[in-house]
Design a protein around this motif. Sequence first.
Motif, mmCIF file in Angstrom:
data_model
loop_
_atom_site.group_PDB
_atom_site.id
_atom_site.type_symbol
_atom_site.label_atom_id
_atom_site.label_comp_id
_atom_site.label_asym_id
_atom_site.label_seq_id
_atom_site.Cartn_x
_atom_site.Cartn_y
_atom_site.Cartn_z
ATOM 1 N N HIS A 276 0.837 -1.205 0.000
ATOM 2 C CA HIS A 276 0.000 0.000 0.000
ATOM 3 C C HIS A 276 0.873 1.257 0.000
ATOM 4 N N GLU A 277 1.850 1.292 0.900
ATOM 5 C CA GLU A 277 2.715 2.469 0.972
ATOM 6 C C GLU A 277 3.578 2.594 -0.277
ATOM 7 N N HIS A 280 1.875 4.589 -2.928
ATOM 8 C CA HIS A 280 1.957 6.039 -2.747
ATOM 9 C C HIS A 280 3.265 6.594 -3.310
ATOM 10 N N LEU A 293 -8.605 11.855 -1.243
ATOM 11 C CA LEU A 293 -7.980 10.752 -0.530
ATOM 12 C C LEU A 293 -8.693 9.432 -0.765
ATOM 13 N N TRP A 294 -9.994 9.472 -1.035
ATOM 14 C CA TRP A 294 -10.663 8.188 -1.306
ATOM 15 C C TRP A 294 -10.066 7.530 -2.540
ATOM 16 N N SER A 296 -6.749 8.189 -3.794
ATOM 17 C CA SER A 296 -5.347 7.826 -3.573
ATOM 18 C C SER A 296 -5.212 6.670 -2.587
ATOM 19 N N GLU A 297 -6.011 6.662 -1.519
ATOM 20 C CA GLU A 297 -5.946 5.549 -0.576
ATOM 21 C C GLU A 297 -6.623 4.311 -1.156
ATOM 22 N N ASP A 301 -4.861 0.583 -1.637
ATOM 23 C CA ASP A 301 -5.379 -0.668 -1.070
ATOM 24 C C ASP A 301 -5.736 -1.665 -2.163
ATOM 25 N N ASP A 335 -11.925 13.721 2.804
ATOM 26 C CA ASP A 335 -10.516 13.688 3.232
ATOM 27 C C ASP A 335 -10.401 13.624 4.746
ATOM 28 N N PHE A 338 -10.069 10.366 6.743
ATOM 29 C CA PHE A 338 -8.814 9.609 6.750
ATOM 30 C C PHE A 338 -7.816 10.152 7.770
ATOM 31 N N TYR A 349 -11.180 3.578 4.717
ATOM 32 C CA TYR A 349 -10.281 2.854 3.829
ATOM 33 C C TYR A 349 -11.025 1.767 3.061
ATOM 34 N N TRP A 353 -11.407 1.473 -0.926
ATOM 35 C CA TRP A 353 -10.991 0.260 -1.646
ATOM 36 C C TRP A 353 -12.129 -0.254 -2.521
#
Length: 417
Positions: A276-277, A280, A293-294, A296-297, A301, A335, A338, A349, A353
């Motif tokens: 996951h990281e 990024h 963020l929904w 990018s995160e 995931d 955002d 998160f 998260y 996903w």
Amino acid sequence: MTGGGLTRRGALLLAAGGLLQLSAPGAAPARGAGLDAAVAVPLAAPSQADRRSAETLLARYADAVLRRDAAALAATAVPAFRPGQAELLRRTAEVPLAAYHPRLTRLERSATGLTAEVQLDHRIAGYDHHPVTATRRFTFSDRDGQWLLAAEDPVGSALLWDLGTVRAVRGAHSLVLGLAAPADLAALSAAADSAVPAVSAVWGSSWADRLLLYAPGSLEQLSRLLDAAPGDYRGIAAVTTAASGAPKAAPADRILVNPEAYGELSDLGRQVVTSHEAVHVATRADTRPWTPLWLSEGVADWTAYLGTRRTTRQIAPELAADIAAGRLPAALPRDSDFATTADGLAQAYELAWFACTLVARRHGTRGLVALYRAVAATGSAEADREATVDRAMRRVLGTGLAAFTRDWRSALRQELG
């Protein structure tokens, strides 16, 4: 540094307040009260010669650290500080420093010498495109007409070697620098080496194809690296950040691991977190301030769970419980959902996903990647974020944000209801 007692600055301020009360306007001093003794004599400002000497000394200090020259480093310090300088070389012995550069930003005279605020830049060889900047406070002491270093203290966030001796583990696609046990560092390196080719298979190899990971020895140490309260990251297994000296809009490029939360995970969980990281880092060039963020995160995931053969209910257990209880979300996560201390962080998260999973199911991996990059290319700092996502969706998916959200809610109800 915090604690229950007064800081030195606080004590000085209280003392100054007392003096002001004793010499308040309109109050005539009593005869023989020793007024002259109570009035602090202002210290002379450092001269230009002092500043030049301080800058020269700092440059010598940094050059000695970079060259790992113990004798040259000792020559910059008073005898009492030389053991601390030797400890710095010991703690950084395995750190591949490509640059180590101090910038003097403020110089003041003190009762015992000079005090300097310094922006200390460093770069890790082979990984850092921008310097990592840390604020330090240096104390200079006069020895026979020559300024020498007498102390160095961090201000704000710490550097990894402020916290202990750094060990380095190099993998095929990674460099792990840490204070954790050698076996833990090796396991983290192995997870990173597995993550890189898997992430590149989705996102391409235009990124660096390597990871820089920091592994502090405790949550408290992680908090000091991030200059944050320990509670802010207690349940977070890892976080990806940008170098502190990078331009303001620079995306994240290094992974910091919380050994306590990461250590509680299964082998699969650790691999998912590391992957996951890694996403990024791989998507840094296509991540913008207006990327929600929904998204990018969610893509992080979605990529991390590829090939794990986990079902939706296994990946999103909290979300499944919410929907079974009739709590269907009305909108995609904000955002703020998160934030590391937000209620319902796990659900945020899982919702992200599922949204990206829905895109990939209907439009394939290429469609999801194209959407992510289209959001980056379509928006701007001045544009409305939802309008940006809507335009990108219409262009790539053939549907707008509102229609996608309705489909996403319907799929959630059907699959988890």
